[in-house]
Design an enzyme around this catalytic site. Structure first.
Site, PDB file in Angstrom:
ATOM      1  N   CYS A  89       0.843  -1.197   0.000  1.00 51.49           N
ATOM      2  CA  CYS A  89       0.000   0.000   0.000  1.00 51.49           C
ATOM      3  C   CYS A  89       0.880   1.250   0.000  1.00 51.49           C
ATOM      4  CB  CYS A  89      -0.987  -0.059   1.161  1.00 51.49           C
ATOM      5  SG  CYS A  89      -2.379   1.065   0.951  1.00 51.49           S
ATOM      6  N   HIS A 197      -3.375  -5.706   0.911  1.00 54.78           N
ATOM      7  CA  HIS A 197      -2.708  -5.891   2.212  1.00 54.78           C
ATOM      8  C   HIS A 197      -2.657  -7.365   2.607  1.00 54.78           C
ATOM      9  CE1 HIS A 197      -2.527  -1.682   3.725  1.00 54.78           C
ATOM     10  NE2 HIS A 197      -3.549  -1.497   2.905  1.00 54.78           N
ATOM     11  N   GLU A 199      -0.950  -8.626   4.897  1.00 54.05           N
ATOM     12  CA  GLU A 199      -0.851  -8.713   6.375  1.00 54.05           C
ATOM     13  C   GLU A 199      -2.226  -8.606   7.047  1.00 54.05           C
ATOM     14  OE1 GLU A 199      -0.324  -6.061   4.680  1.00 54.05           O
ATOM     15  OE2 GLU A 199      -0.921  -4.277   5.825  1.00 54.05           O
TER      16      GLU A 199
END
Lengths: 225, 78
Positions: A89, A197, A199
């Site tokens: 990002c 993302h 994560e």
């Protein structure tokens, strides 16, 4: 020797903790937290992550100020030495602004901030970061960005496509990115930037775990190296 | 020395903000607007003796992203 990683925090980063948690889950050891104003990275790093967020309030252009912060000189030289670098990002925006990845990330074509889970197609399943996936596999990963509209000129796009450097594509283009590009590798394959993302998809409580494959595979490969 | 740097998106690069402005002007009833592009102005106060070469490097390294943007430099107090 034990696995050593670092997560860089800029003023305005907000996914640095999530990134650290995802790395620790996969690697078994917590990453070292590094501040943007530090000039040197810790020694002997195996992996560097630039997290999402709104570094420096997105002043001038997203990632532009962070790309010129003191720590980025060290990140650039580590990347050039072959240390794997993952930018997610805002981290992707920083990597393009720093010249470590081609192209630029512009305002979403819709002008809207987009926050939802999207389907990605794994284009390159041979890189350090993506080898845990199958080529053509579809995975579900959240996006949350205002400036994720990937732009590069035709010549650059042809070059990176020809070299297999498109890591991920949006199955449904959510932000206007040219050729549906969601993630790009550098020429050597040790730097990956992606808007979605991973994560945020490493725990069943997140609603999906498709992102954990990236961390599990890459960090295991690095720890075994 | 006062200098104004005008940063604009390169021709051909989609400008969603400019498009929204264009639509808004049309919505207000202004006819004859065929295009709108939104750019950025950066005014700099520079020490005398700052060379054009240095100014060019400021633009290339930070003020504009030359992947997507062009820049123009105007000297204001001459």
């Amino acid at each position: 020797m034990s696995f050593r990683s670092a997560v860089v925090t800029f003023p305005g980063s907000n996914c640095d903790r999530d990134m650290a948690v995802a790395i620790e889950r996969a690697a078994g050891t917590a990453p070292i937290r590094v501040w943007h104003g530090d000039t040197d990275l810790p020694d002997r790093l195996d992996f560097i992550a630039l997290p999402g967020g709104f570094s420096y309030g997105d002043y001038l252009r997203s990632g532009a100020m962070a790309a010129n912060s003191p720590i980025m000189r060290s990140v650039k030289s580590a990347a050039q030495r072959g240390v794997p670098v993952l930018g997610v990002c805002n981290g992707f925006q920083v990597l393009t602004e720093a010249g470590l990845l081609p192209g630029a990330l512009m305002r979403n074509a819709s002008q809207n901030f987009i926050c939802r889970t999207v389907t990605l197609k794994v284009e390159n399943a041979r890189s350090l970061f993506t080898a845990g996936y199958r080529a053509g596999e579809e995975i579900r990963i959240p996006v949350a960005h205002h400036d994720g509209n990937y732009f590069a000129d035709d010549e650059t796009l042809d070059l990176i496509e020809g070299e297999g450097r498109v890591a991920f594509r949006y199955v449904e283009n959510c932000n206007g990115s040219r050729r549906d590009i969601a993630g790009v590798l550098n020429e050597a394959g040790n730097v990956l930037g992606m808007m979605p993302h991973p994560e945020r998809a490493v725990d069943p409580a997140h609603g999906g775990t498709d992102g954990s494959t990236l961390f599990d595979h890459a960090l295991k490969a690095l720890a075994d190296a | 020395m006062k200098v104004r740097v005008l940063v604009s998106l390169k021709p051909g690069v989609l400008d969603p903000q400019g498009r929204a402005v264009h639509h808004a002007l049309e919505g207000l009833g202004f006819e004859g607007v065929t295009d709108a592009r939104v750019g950025r102005t950066i005014d700099l106060e520079l020490a005398d003796g700052t060379t054009d070469e240095m100014l060019g490097r400021m633009c290339e390294k930070l003020l504009a992203n030359t992947v997507i943007e062009n820049y123009r430099i105007e000297k204001l107090d001459r």
